[in-house]
Scaffold this motif. Structure first.
Motif, short mmCIF file in Angstrom:
data_model
loop_
_atom_site.label_atom_id
_atom_site.label_comp_id
_atom_site.label_asym_id
_atom_site.label_seq_id
_atom_site.Cartn_x
_atom_site.Cartn_y
_atom_site.Cartn_z
N MET A 1 0.84 -1.19 0.00
CA MET A 1 0.00 0.00 0.00
C MET A 1 0.88 1.25 0.00
SD MET A 1 -3.02 1.30 0.02
CE MET A 1 -3.94 -0.21 0.30
N ARG A 2 0.65 2.12 -0.98
CA ARG A 2 1.40 3.38 -1.03
C ARG A 2 1.04 4.23 0.19
NH1 ARG A 2 -1.58 4.62 -5.20
NH2 ARG A 2 -1.55 6.80 -4.53
N ALA A 3 2.03 4.91 0.74
CA ALA A 3 1.80 5.73 1.92
C ALA A 3 0.88 6.91 1.62
CB ALA A 3 3.13 6.23 2.50
N ASP A 4 0.86 7.36 0.36
CA ASP A 4 0.02 8.51 0.01
C ASP A 4 -1.36 8.10 -0.51
OD1 ASP A 4 0.85 7.44 -2.39
OD2 ASP A 4 1.34 9.36 -3.32
N ALA A 5 -1.67 6.79 -0.49
CA ALA A 5 -2.99 6.34 -0.94
C ALA A 5 -4.06 6.91 -0.01
CB ALA A 5 -3.05 4.81 -0.95
N PRO A 6 -5.09 7.54 -0.57
CA PRO A 6 -6.07 8.22 0.27
C PRO A 6 -7.16 7.28 0.79
CG PRO A 6 -6.62 8.56 -2.02
CD PRO A 6 -5.33 7.77 -2.01
N ILE A 7 -7.83 7.73 1.82
CA ILE A 7 -9.12 7.18 2.23
C ILE A 7 -10.18 8.01 1.51
CG2 ILE A 7 -10.75 6.89 4.14
CD1 ILE A 7 -8.28 6.53 5.96
N LEU A 8 -11.03 7.34 0.74
CA LEU A 8 -12.03 8.05 -0.05
C LEU A 8 -13.39 7.91 0.62
CD1 LEU A 8 -12.21 8.16 -3.88
CD2 LEU A 8 -14.31 7.75 -2.59
N MET A 9 -14.04 9.04 0.84
CA MET A 9 -15.37 9.05 1.46
C MET A 9 -16.38 9.60 0.46
SD MET A 9 -14.95 9.97 5.43
CE MET A 9 -14.10 8.80 6.47
N PHE A 10 -17.51 8.92 0.39
CA PHE A 10 -18.49 9.21 -0.65
C PHE A 10 -19.86 9.43 -0.03
CE2 PHE A 10 -21.84 7.63 -3.41
CZ PHE A 10 -21.54 8.18 -4.64
N ASP A 11 -20.53 10.52 -0.41
CA ASP A 11 -21.89 10.78 0.05
C ASP A 11 -22.65 11.50 -1.06
OD1 ASP A 11 -24.10 10.91 1.86
OD2 ASP A 11 -23.58 12.97 2.35
N SER A 12 -23.96 11.58 -0.91
CA SER A 12 -24.76 12.29 -1.89
C SER A 12 -24.59 13.80 -1.78
CB SER A 12 -26.24 11.94 -1.70
OG SER A 12 -26.67 12.31 -0.40
N GLY A 13 -24.10 14.26 -0.64
CA GLY A 13 -23.92 15.70 -0.43
C GLY A 13 -22.88 15.93 0.66
N VAL A 14 -23.22 16.78 1.62
CA VAL A 14 -22.24 17.17 2.65
C VAL A 14 -22.35 16.33 3.91
CG1 VAL A 14 -22.17 19.53 1.78
CG2 VAL A 14 -23.75 18.95 3.66
N GLY A 15 -23.35 15.44 3.99
CA GLY A 15 -23.56 14.69 5.22
C GLY A 15 -22.36 13.86 5.64
N GLY A 16 -21.65 13.29 4.67
CA GLY A 16 -20.51 12.46 4.99
C GLY A 16 -19.37 13.20 5.67
N LEU A 17 -19.43 14.52 5.68
CA LEU A 17 -18.42 15.28 6.41
C LEU A 17 -18.46 14.97 7.89
CD1 LEU A 17 -18.77 18.73 4.60
CD2 LEU A 17 -16.84 17.16 4.42
N THR A 18 -19.62 14.56 8.42
CA THR A 18 -19.69 14.17 9.82
C THR A 18 -18.87 12.91 10.07
OG1 THR A 18 -21.74 12.90 9.46
CG2 THR A 18 -21.97 15.21 10.07
N VAL A 19 -18.84 12.01 9.09
CA VAL A 19 -18.03 10.80 9.19
C VAL A 19 -16.55 11.13 8.99
CG1 VAL A 19 -17.65 8.49 8.27
CG2 VAL A 19 -19.97 9.44 8.37
N LEU A 20 -16.28 12.02 8.05
CA LEU A 20 -14.89 12.46 7.83
C LEU A 20 -14.31 13.06 9.10
CD1 LEU A 20 -12.44 13.18 6.04
CD2 LEU A 20 -13.64 15.29 5.43
N SER A 21 -15.08 13.89 9.78
CA SER A 21 -14.59 14.53 10.99
C SER A 21 -14.25 13.50 12.07
CB SER A 21 -15.65 15.51 11.52
OG SER A 21 -15.20 16.18 12.67
N ALA A 22 -15.12 12.51 12.26
CA ALA A 22 -14.87 11.47 13.25
C ALA A 22 -13.66 10.62 12.88
CB ALA A 22 -16.11 10.60 13.41
#
Length: 264
Positions: A1-22
């Protein structure tokens, strides 16, 4: 796994930002790409076939382009409908978001649980199975509150969410038989935790709220344990549709540590 490989978060809008924050609270050293499918917002009023095709198609394109170490579908509606399909077509680890019925059943003192979600989420057999497995002997009342999605989008952009939308969502649970016993409410849409303050004021101090963000974050941390991380100068947001002039959204994303925005 590359060290710069991202975690990708997907939502229909901005709601997933609550998961990103956690998640960022547990993995601050990780690189993140946040994807808001604003062009198709809201998912909750679409058919299961439409949602499945949309989510699987976008997840495949994003995985091919950005090679993430993990994809989080930070959307209850998309997860309850398309999670299994996405896992079948991608080799990338996939973490979904499902209604937090189990912790709600453990927390309730009265046995009365409310569930607020989109119309597509609350009708899913997956939710029936969660209720049967974890809330046996409890009363789980469901209400579709699509108006809260728009209210959350408004609040994130610095606007005043519509008080009528909050009142309607609360009344939708309270007016059902047994609604007066509700002491725990499952926020079964990642948008809805953005409105916890408004919902708490309308429900009253005797009601507690449960969402899945912390559990999802712990799952992501577990699946990426021992991996090396390299964090970029700023994280990336990808917005479908034309968001180039949405300056309020850009400011909100910056508040969540996202300094770069691209289209798809």
């Amino acid at each position: 796994m590359r060290a710069d490989a991202p975690i990708l978060m997907f939502d229909s809008g901005v709601g997933g930002l609550t998961v990103l924050s956690a998640t960022r609270a547990l993995l601050p050293e990780a690189s993140y790409i946040y994807v808001a499918d604003s062009a198709a917002l809201p998912y909750g009023d679409k058919s299961e076939d439409e949602i499945a095709a949309r989510v699987c198609g976008l997840a495949g394109r994003l995985a091919e382009r950005y090679h993430p170490r993990l994809i989080c579908i930070a959307c209850n509606t998309a997860s309850t409908i398309a999670l299994g399909m996405v896992r079948e077509v991608l080799e990338t680890p996939i973490v979904g978001t499902v209604p937090a019925i189990k912790p709600a059943a453990e927390a309730t003192q009265t046995g009365g649980i409310g569930l607020l979600g989109t119309a597509a989420t609350i009708r899913q057999p997956y939710v029936d199975r969660l209720e049967a497995e974890f809330a046996k002997g409890k009363t789980l009342l469901r209400h579709a509150a699509p108006e809260l999605v728009l209210a959350a989008e408004q609040k994130l952009r610095g606007e005043q969410p519509d008080p009528a939308a909050i009142a309607a969502a609360v009344a939708g649970l309270r007016r059902q038989a047994g609604g007066e016993r509700i002491d725990t409410v499952v926020l079964a849409c990642t948008h809805f935790p953005l409105l916890t303050q408004e919902l708490a004021k309308e429900f009253g101090p005797e009601v507690a709220f449960v969402d899945g963000a912390q559990g999802i974050a712990r799952r992501i941390a577990y699946l990426t344990r021992g991996q090396a991380f390299t964090k970029p100068d700023s994280d990336l947001a990808i917005i479908t549709g034309d968001a180039s002039h949405d300056t309020a959204l850009h400011r909100a994303l910056q508040h969540y540590g996202i300094g770069r925005i691209a289209g798809l």
